[in-house]
Design an enzyme around this catalytic site. Structure first.
Site, PDB file in Angstrom:
ATOM      1  N   LYS A 185       0.835  -1.201   0.000  1.00 49.57           N
ATOM      2  CA  LYS A 185       0.000   0.000   0.000  1.00 49.57           C
ATOM      3  C   LYS A 185       0.870   1.252   0.000  1.00 49.57           C
ATOM      4  CE  LYS A 185      -3.594  -0.211   2.579  1.00 49.57           C
ATOM      5  NZ  LYS A 185      -5.016  -0.086   2.745  1.00 49.57           N
ATOM      6  N   ARG A 208      -3.449   2.870   8.514  1.00 51.08           N
ATOM      7  CA  ARG A 208      -3.751   1.567   7.885  1.00 51.08           C
ATOM      8  C   ARG A 208      -2.506   0.703   7.836  1.00 51.08           C
ATOM      9  NH1 ARG A 208      -6.303   5.143   4.157  1.00 51.08           N
ATOM     10  NH2 ARG A 208      -8.571   4.896   4.151  1.00 51.08           N
ATOM     11  N   GLY A 234      -8.218  -7.129   4.520  1.00 53.91           N
ATOM     12  CA  GLY A 234      -9.059  -7.252   5.705  1.00 53.91           C
ATOM     13  C   GLY A 234      -8.448  -8.009   6.853  1.00 53.91           C
ATOM     14  N   MET A 270      -5.723  -7.232   8.634  1.00 53.30           N
ATOM     15  CA  MET A 270      -5.194  -6.403   9.720  1.00 53.30           C
ATOM     16  C   MET A 270      -6.093  -5.192   9.915  1.00 53.30           C
ATOM     17  SD  MET A 270      -1.158  -6.845   9.232  1.00 53.30           S
ATOM     18  CE  MET A 270      -1.204  -6.523   7.507  1.00 53.30           C
ATOM     19  N   ARG A 294      -3.670  -1.509  -5.971  1.00 53.09           N
ATOM     20  CA  ARG A 294      -2.852  -2.722  -5.869  1.00 53.09           C
ATOM     21  C   ARG A 294      -3.316  -3.666  -6.971  1.00 53.09           C
ATOM     22  NH1 ARG A 294      -5.694  -4.654  -0.253  1.00 53.09           N
ATOM     23  NH2 ARG A 294      -7.750  -4.953  -1.119  1.00 53.09           N
ATOM     24  N   HIS A 351     -14.341  -7.699   2.058  1.00 49.60           N
ATOM     25  CA  HIS A 351     -13.063  -8.402   2.235  1.00 49.60           C
ATOM     26  C   HIS A 351     -13.249  -9.903   2.065  1.00 49.60           C
ATOM     27  CE1 HIS A 351     -11.588  -4.864   4.806  1.00 49.60           C
ATOM     28  NE2 HIS A 351     -11.123  -4.766   3.591  1.00 49.60           N
ATOM     29  N   SER A 408      14.194 -41.955 -11.387  1.00 50.44           N
ATOM     30  CA  SER A 408      12.966 -41.195 -11.165  1.00 50.44           C
ATOM     31  C   SER A 408      12.799 -41.087  -9.657  1.00 50.44           C
ATOM     32  CB  SER A 408      11.776 -41.932 -11.781  1.00 50.44           C
ATOM     33  OG  SER A 408      10.596 -41.233 -11.470  1.00 50.44           O
ATOM     34  N   THR A 465       9.287 -39.440  -4.582  1.00 54.62           N
ATOM     35  CA  THR A 465       9.377 -38.552  -3.413  1.00 54.62           C
ATOM     36  C   THR A 465       8.353 -38.877  -2.327  1.00 54.62           C
ATOM     37  OG1 THR A 465       8.199 -36.996  -4.812  1.00 54.62           O
ATOM     38  CG2 THR A 465      10.544 -36.588  -4.446  1.00 54.62           C
ATOM     39  N   CYS A 476       8.401 -38.774  -9.912  1.00 53.07           N
ATOM     40  CA  CYS A 476       7.067 -39.343 -10.108  1.00 53.07           C
ATOM     41  C   CYS A 476       6.268 -39.419  -8.816  1.00 53.07           C
ATOM     42  CB  CYS A 476       7.150 -40.717 -10.766  1.00 53.07           C
ATOM     43  SG  CYS A 476       8.027 -41.924  -9.752  1.00 53.07           S
ATOM     44  N   TYR A 507      12.047 -33.989 -16.442  1.00 52.32           N
ATOM     45  CA  TYR A 507      10.583 -33.980 -16.444  1.00 52.32           C
ATOM     46  C   TYR A 507      10.034 -34.174 -15.030  1.00 52.32           C
ATOM     47  CZ  TYR A 507      10.723 -39.037 -15.830  1.00 52.32           C
ATOM     48  OH  TYR A 507      10.952 -40.284 -15.323  1.00 52.32           O
TER      49      TYR A 507
END
Ligand code: PEP
Ligand code: MG
Length: 946
Positions: free
Chosen positions: A62, A133, A142, A144, A385, A503, A827, A830, A894, A914
Site C-alpha cells: 500500500k 492503515r 481485511g 489487519m 494494488r 473483504h 525417477s 518422493t 514421479c 521432467y
C-alpha cells in the site's frame, strides 16, 4: 490538547520504559556500526514521494503504491509510511519503537499539515485528521486493522464542525473514530457469550429507542451522533476502566502499535499460512490525511477493479456508497451501489475516475484494485494494488492484455498462478439439474463455480463438519475476516448482506471458493441455526447449493458437471471447445510449451488415463504402477493365488495367469502413447495389501482356489509384517521371487514387440523400485535385459528400451553414483523418499499434521509440497552423483510432488528433465514448469545487466 512537549516524547518511552532502554542501546550500536542513520518514515504528497512502487519490501504494497501514484500525478492525499523495519524492530524489542521514529513522524505530520492547510490536534481551525492503515508486502485484504478519523476529541470535533460548517459530519466522524479505535486499539470487542459487537449493540439499541425501527447510519442526525459518542465513551470506560484517549499523538502511537500488533492476530496468521507469507516480512503502517466521503450527497467512497475480477471482462467493476467512508463499503454493512451508476450520480468525478483507470492499467500493466473517495465532487485515490482475481479472470486478463500489447506472452504465463489453475477445471452445476431447481434467492455472483454442501452458520462448526468429511457451505449474514477458517473449510460461502468487494468476497475468490454475497432473500437466524429462503426453512446440516457465477441460491444438493475445459479436452465437446475460456486455456498451454525446459509426464495405469493426460499435454508416462492393474475384476484372484503360493511351480502357474492381463494393458498404453516414453515400474507394494483380510473374503477365495480356508488364514498370518512400508516390498519382492520380475518384463516386452510390429513406435522404460544398493539394481536389471533379449529374438523384432530405478530411499540417493553405473535413468519417488528421509509414515499423519503446521514445524504438508531443505538435499545429491557417473542420465520425479507448483519449481531448478503427475494435474505442472523457466531466464538477464 496535543502539547508540543508531549508530542516530542519518543513513543518507546511511553509504551514500555524498561524495554525501551535496551532498544535504545541496541539502535545506538547499530548506528555506530553503520554510522548511517536508518530512515524509518517515508513521506508522500503534492506530487513528491520519498518512496516508489518498487519498494514493497520496505514500505509494504500500500505504501509503495501510494508513493508511486503520487509520483505519476494522481490525486492522492498526503501521508507517510512507517517502514516494515519498524515492525521488525517492534517485535525484536518487546513491542517498542526506535528512538528516532517520533521525530520522523513529526516531520511526516508537518508535511501533511503544510499540504492540507490544517493542523493535527487543532482546536481552533480545521484540524488535520488521519487514517492509519496496515500495509504488508503482499496485500492481505481485511486481515489487519484500520483506524479512520484519528485526531478527534471533544475539542477538535467542534473545530471540525465549525471549519466545515457541517456538524452532523463532524460528529459522525467522531462516533466512527471512537468505534474503530475502541475496537482495534482498546480491545472493546465481543466478549465470550456475546453474539454482537458491543458498539453495534449500542447503535441498534439507540436506533430502536429513538426511531422504533431500523434506519441506516447516514440517516442519523448530528444530535443522534452526539448521543452515540456519549454512549460509546461510556462503553469504553465500562469495558477498559479508562477514559477514551484525548491527545492526538497518544492516539496515533496507540493506533500504530495496534496495526503492528495486528500482524500477529489470529486471522493474519491463518492467512499468512495459507498464502505462504513469511511472518518475518512484517507490515508497514500508513498514516494518511483524511479526505471525507461522508460530508453529504456530493461525497462518497468506493472500491473498484479496473476490470471484472470474477469473469475477467474488460469492464470497470465495483461499488460505492454516497455519503459514506470507505470502511462502510468493504465492511458489507450497507449493500453498496454498482459503480456504473456513479456516472449519473457524480458525473465529474466519475469521468476523472475513468481516466485514472486507464492511467493505472498502463502504468502498472495489470488490473488494479482501487479505493477512492469523492469529497464534495473532488476525486481522491486512497489505494491501488494488483487485483485479486479468480483463475478464470486471470486467464482472460492475460489473454486480453497480450492483445492490447500491455504485456508480452511470457508475462501472460506468469499472470496465471499455477496453484489457482485447478479452479478452471472445477465442476459447474449440471444444467439439467439447475433447470429443474427452484431459485430460492439471488445474490451477487462473487466467486464463480458451483457448490453444494451442508449449511453451517458459523466458522467453528463449519471447520468441525469438514473435519468429519462433510461438504460444507458456510452461510453468514455478512462474512468478516474472523470467518477465514470456516471459509477455508467450506466448498462455498453464502451471505445475505454485503457486496462483491467485501473483504470476505475478495478472499473467497482468491481461494477459488464459490461465493454468493448479499442474497437479500436469505434470512439467517443464528439463534435457531436456521436459514429461510422463499419460505423454505433449512436447518444446520441441511443441503443447499449456490451458483457463484449467476448468484443463484438453491435448496438441496444439485449435481455438478465438468468445466468447459474438461469437457473440451477430455470429451472433445464442440460447444465447450468454442468457449473463450477453452480457447484461452489452450493458448496459455501453447505458450507454456514454448517457454518450458522441463517436460511433464503423467502417472497413469490405464490407456484411458493416458489418453486424458496426453490431451492435457503430457509427454509420456512417468510412472505406471503395475500393481494397480491387478485391482480390476478377477485379476485380484490370480494375484492372490500368486502371493499365497508356497512353491515355485505354484507361483509360476499363477504368474502365467497374470501375464496376459499385463500384456494387454501395456499393449493398450503403448498404442495410445505412439512412441512417447512409458516408465513402467515393477511390482512394488507390500504383498499383504492384496490379501483377503475379512473372514468372508477368505472363505470366498478358499472356494475359488479349491483350498482349505485354514491354509489361507495361515498364509495371511505368515505374511504379516510389523512395518509393511519398510518390509517386503519394492525390489525386495523381485529379488526374493525373480519369477515375478521375469513375468512382468516379459509382459512389457511382448506388448512392446506386438505394438512395434504394427509399426507403432514404442519406448518402454523399465523401472526398479526402492533401490538402496547397487547390487539390488543389478540383480533385477540382469533379469530384465535377459528377458528383453529373449523376447526380441522370439518375436523377431527390435525396439529400444531402458532400465532405470526409482530413487526413493536415502541410501539410494547417497550412493547414486554407484547405482548409475548400470541404471540408465532415475525417477525420484518422493512419496517414499519423504517417508524414509523424515521417518514419518506417509499414511499416518492425521493425528499430528495440523499441530505441526500450526506450530510451524512444517510450512506445508511435506507429502504434498516437497521438503526442499531436507529431502531436497537428497535429490540434489543424487542428481550430482548420478551425473558424475553418467552425464546424460535421464532424471525425473514421479512422487505426488510432481503436480505441486512449488515442488515443480524446485525440480526445474535442480535440472530434472521432467516431472510426472496425475492426468488432471498435468496443466498445473506445465504452467509451473513454464513459469520456472521464464523466471530463471529473467533472473539470468538481470544478473547479466548488473
Ligand atoms: C513414490 O514413492 O514417490 C512413488 C511414486 O511410488 P509409490 O507412491 O507407488 O510408493
Ligand atoms: Mg514409492
Amino acid at each position: 490538547m496535543a502539547t508540543k512537549k508531549k508530542a516530542a516524547q519518543p513513543a518507546a518511552k511511553k509504551t514500555a520504559p524498561k524495554a525501551a532502554k535496551s532498544a535504545v542501546k541496541k539502535s545506538a550500536v547499530k548506528k555506530t556500526a553503520s554510522s548511517k542513520k536508518v530512515k524509518y518514515v517515508y513521506t508522500w504528497g503534492a506530487g513528491k514521494a520519498d518512496g516508489n512502487g518498487g519498494m514493497k519490501a520496505l514500505l509494504g504494497g500500500k505504501g509503495a503504491n501510494l508513493a508511486e501514484m503520487t509520483r505519476i500525478g494522481l490525486p492522492v492525499p498526503p501521508g507517510f509510511t512507517i517502514s516494515t523495519e519498524v515492525c521488525t524492530y517492534f517485535y525484536d524489542n518487546s513491542r517498542t519503537y526506535p528512538v528516532s521514529l517520533q521525530a520522523e513522524m513529526e516531520a511526516g505530520v508537518k508535511n501533511m499539515e503544510k499540504i492540507m492547510g490544517a493542523k493535527f490536534g487543532d482546536a481552533k481551525g480545521m484540524p488535520l485528521l488521519v487514517a492509519v492503515r496496515s500495509g504488508a508486502r503482499d496485500s492481505m485484504p481485511g486481515m489487519m486493522d484500520t483506524i479512520l478519523n484519528l485526531g478527534l476529541n471533544d475539542e477538535t470535533v467542534l473545530s471540525l464542525a465549525a471549519a466545515t460548517k457541517n456538524e452532523r459530519f463532524a460528529w459522525d466522524c467522531y462516533r466512527r473514530f471512537i468505534q474503530m479505535y475502541g475496537d482495534v486499539v482498546l480491545g472493546v470487542q465481543k466478549a465470550e457469550g456475546e453474539d454482537h459487537e458491543p458498539f453495534e449493540v449500542v447503535i441498534e439499541t439507540f436506533k430502536h429507542e429513538t426511531y422504533h425501527k431500523d434506519i441506516i447510519d447516514s440517516d442519523l442526525t448530528a444530535d443522534d451522533q452526539k448521543e452515540l459518542v456519549k454512549r460509546f465513551k461510556a462503553l469504553v470506560k465500562e469495558r477498559t476502566g479508562k477514559g477514551f484517549p484525548t491527545n492526538p499523538w497518544d492516539q496515533l502511537r496507540g493506533a500504530a502499535g495496534a496495526v503492528f500488533g495486528s500482524w500477529m492476530n489470529d486471522r493474519a496468521i491463518v492467512y499468512r499460512r495459507k498464502y505462504n507469507i513469511p511472518a518475518a516480512w512484517g507490515t508497514a503502517v500508513n498514516v494518511q490525511a483524511m479526505v471525507y466521503g461522508n460530508t453529504g450527497e456530493t461525497s462518497g467512497s468506493g472500491v473498484a477493479f479496473t476490470r471484472d475480477p470474477a469473469n475477467g471482462k474488460n469492464e470497470f467493476w465495483g461499488e460505492y456508497l454516497i455519503n459514506a467512508q470507505g470502511e462502510d463499503v468493504v465492511a458489507g454493512v450497507r449493500t453498496p451501489e454498482n459503480v456504473s451508476t456513479l456516472k449519473a450520480a457524480l458525473p465529474k468525478p466519475y469521468a476523472e475516475l475513468m481516466k485514472v483507470r486507464t492511467i493505472l492499467e498502463k502504468h502498472f500493466t495489470d488490473v488494479q484494485d482501487i479505493e477512492f473517495t469523492v469529497q464534495e465532487g473532488k476525486l481522491f485515490m486512497l489505494q491501488t494494488r494488483n487485483g485479486k482475481r479468480t483463475a478464470a479472470a486471470s486467464l482472460k486478463f492475460s489473454m486480453d492484455m497480450v492483445k492490447e500489447k500491455l504485456i508480452d506472452w511470457e508475462t501472460a504465463i506468469l499472470r496465471n498462478p499455477a496453484e489457482q489453475l485447478e479452479q478452471l477445471l472445477a465442476p459447474i452445476f449440471d444444467l439439467a439439474d439447475v433447470a429443474k431447481a427452484k431459485t430460492l434467492a439471488t445474490g451477487l455472483p462473487a466467486g464463480p463455480g458451483a457448490a453444494s454442501g451442508k449449511i453451517y452458520l458459523n466458522a467453528e462448526r463449519a471447520v468441525l463438519a469438514e473435519a468429519r468429511g462433510e461438504k460444507v457451505l458456510l452461510v453468514r449474514t455478512e462474512t468478516s475476516p474472523e470467518d477465514l477458517r470456516g471459509m477455508i473449510a467450506a466448498e462455498g460461502i453464502l451471505t445475505s448482506k454485503g457486496g462483491v468487494s467485501s473483504h470476505a468476497a475478495l478472499v473467497a475468490r482468491q481461494m477459488g471458493k464459490v461465493c454468493v454475497c448479499g442474497a437479500g432473500g436469505v434470512e439467517i437466524d443464528y439463534d435457531k441455526k436456521t436459514v429461510t429462503a422463499a419460505g423454505k426453512v433449512f436447518k444446520e446440516g441441511d443441503f443447499m447449493s449456490i451458483d457463484g457465477t449467476s448468484g443463484k441460491v438453491f435448496g438441496g444438493e444439485l449435481k455438478t458437471a465438468p468445466s468447459e475445459i474438461i469437457s473440451g479436452i477430455v470429451s472433445g465437446d464442440k460447444a465447450a471447445m468454442a468457449t473463450e475460456k477453452f480457447k484461452g486455456f489452450q493458448q496459455l498451454m501453447k505458450w507454456c510449451e514454448q517457454a518450458t525446459r522441463m517436460s511433464v509426464r503423467t502417472n497413469a495405469d490405464t490407456p484411458e488415463q493416458t489418453r486424458i493426460a496426453l490431451a492435457f499435454g503430457a509427454k509420456g508416462i512417468g510412472l505406471t504402477r503395475t500393481e494397480h492393474m491387478f485391482f480390476e475384476g478377477d485379476r485380484i484372484d490370480a494375484m492372490r493365488e500368486m502371493i499365497l503360493a508356497t512353491t515355485l511351480e505354484a507361483r509360476k502357474a499363477a504368474l502365467s495367469k497374470l501375464l496376459p492381463y499385463q500384456r494387454e494393458d501395456f499393449t493398450g498404453i503403448f498404442t495410445v502413447l505412439k512412441g512417447l516414453p512409458a516408465t513402467i515400474r515393477l511390482l512394488d507394494p507390500p504383498l499383504h495389501e492384496f490379501l483377503p483380510h475379512s473372514k468372508e473374503q477368505q472363505n470366498d477365495l478358499a472356494k475359488k482356489l479349491g483350498v482349505k480356508v485354514e491354509t489361507i488364514i495361515q498364509r495371511v498370518s505368515d505374511l504379516h509384517e510389523f512395518n509393511p512400508m519398510l518390509g517386503h516390498r519394492g525390489c525386495r519382492l523381485g529379488i526374493a521371487y525373480p519369477e515375478i520380475t521375469e513375468m512382468q518384463a516379459r509382459a512389457i516386452f511382448e506388448a512392446a514387440a506386438d505394438v512395434a510390429k504394427k509399426k507403432i513406435k514404442v519406448k518402454p522404460e523399465v523401472m526398479i523400485p526402492l533401490v538402496g544398493f547397487k547390487k539390488e539394481f543389478d540383480l533385477q536389471a540382469e533379469i530384465v535385459h535377459r528377458v528383453a533379449k529373449e523376447v526380441m529374438s522370439e518375436k523377431k523384432v527390435k525396439f529400444e528400451y531402458q532400465v532405470g530405478t526409482m530413487i526413493e530411499v536415502p541410501r539410494g540417493a547417497l550412493t547414486a553414483d554407484q547405482i548409475a553405473e548400470n541404471a540408465e535413468f532415475f525417477s525420484f519417488g518422493t512419496n517414499d523418499l519423504t517417508q524414509t528421509a523424515l521417518g514419518i509414515s506417509r499414511d499416518d499423519m492425521g493425528a499430528f499434521l495440523l499441530p505441526y503446521v500450526e506450530n510451524d514445524v512444517f510450512a506445508k504438508n511435506p507429502f504434498a509440497t516437497l521438503d526442499t531443505t531436507g529431502v531436497g538435499q537428497l535429490i540434489e545429491t543424487a542428481v550430482a552423483k548420478g551425473r558424475q557417473t553418467r552425464p546424460d542420465i535421464k532424471l525425473g520425479i514421479c512422487g505426488e510432488h510432481g503436480g505441486d507448483p512449488d515442488s515443480v519449481v524446485f525440480c526445474h531448478n535442480v535440472g530434472l528433465a521432467y516431472v510426472s503427475c496425475s492426468p488432471y494435474r498435468v496443466p498445473v505442472a506445465r504452467l509451473a514448469a513454464a513459469q520456472a523457466a521464464i523466471l530463471e531466464k529473467r533472473a539470468a538477464a538481470a544478473a547479466k545487466k548488473k
